[in-house]
Design a protein around this motif. Structure first.
Motif, mmCIF file in Angstrom:
data_model
loop_
_atom_site.group_PDB
_atom_site.id
_atom_site.type_symbol
_atom_site.label_atom_id
_atom_site.label_comp_id
_atom_site.label_asym_id
_atom_site.label_seq_id
_atom_site.Cartn_x
_atom_site.Cartn_y
_atom_site.Cartn_z
ATOM 1 N N GLU A 211 0.863 -1.185 0.085
ATOM 2 C CA GLU A 211 -0.080 0.088 -0.043
ATOM 3 C C GLU A 211 1.001 1.319 0.123
ATOM 4 N N GLU A 212 1.758 1.217 0.891
ATOM 5 C CA GLU A 212 2.818 2.579 0.799
ATOM 6 C C GLU A 212 3.687 2.628 -0.522
ATOM 7 N N ALA B 76 2.574 1.734 -3.281
ATOM 8 C CA ALA B 76 1.607 2.085 -4.695
ATOM 9 C C ALA B 76 1.246 3.610 -4.169
ATOM 10 N N ILE B 77 1.145 4.055 -2.943
ATOM 11 C CA ILE B 77 0.936 5.649 -2.785
ATOM 12 C C ILE B 77 2.257 6.311 -3.093
ATOM 13 N N LEU C 73 2.289 6.676 -6.856
ATOM 14 C CA LEU C 73 1.318 7.592 -7.010
ATOM 15 C C LEU C 73 1.740 9.072 -7.028
ATOM 16 N N TYR C 74 2.273 9.413 -5.933
ATOM 17 C CA TYR C 74 2.933 10.580 -5.477
ATOM 18 C C TYR C 74 4.085 11.224 -6.425
#
Length: 88
Positions: free
Chosen positions: A73-74, A76-77, A80-81
């Motif tokens: 999850e981290e 992926a974020i 994204l950023y």
């Protein structure tokens, strides 16, 4: 000094013994923690001496501690950023 004696009377003999035991255990554990921290420091120094990047080793250790789903999850974020900023 008389005040100290009156404070000691507040705790019964059993409670005083328990308190002393708890404090001594914490002190021993703090000493062990200090010794372990020193050993970890020595291992990192050894790794650095063998050409490993200590900063990256710390990151690897931190990542290995994480739950796999949380790590994904981290990641992926982060992607994204970075993508939103045009970095990747």
């Amino acid at each position: 000094m008389a005040d100290d004696a009156s404070h000691a009377d507040i705790l019964n003999q059993t409670a005083q013994g328990q308190l002393k035991s708890i404090i001594e255990r914490i002190e021993r554990l703090e000493q062990e923690k200090s010794e372990i921290a020193e050993q970890i420091k020595e291992v990192f120094a050894e790794a650095k001496g063998n050409g490993f990047d200590v900063k990256i080793l710390r990151k690897v250790i931190r990542i290995r501690k994480q739950d796999a789903a949380k790590r994904q999850e981290e990641d992926a974020i982060l992607d994204l950023y970075l993508s939103a900023l045009g970095v990747i």
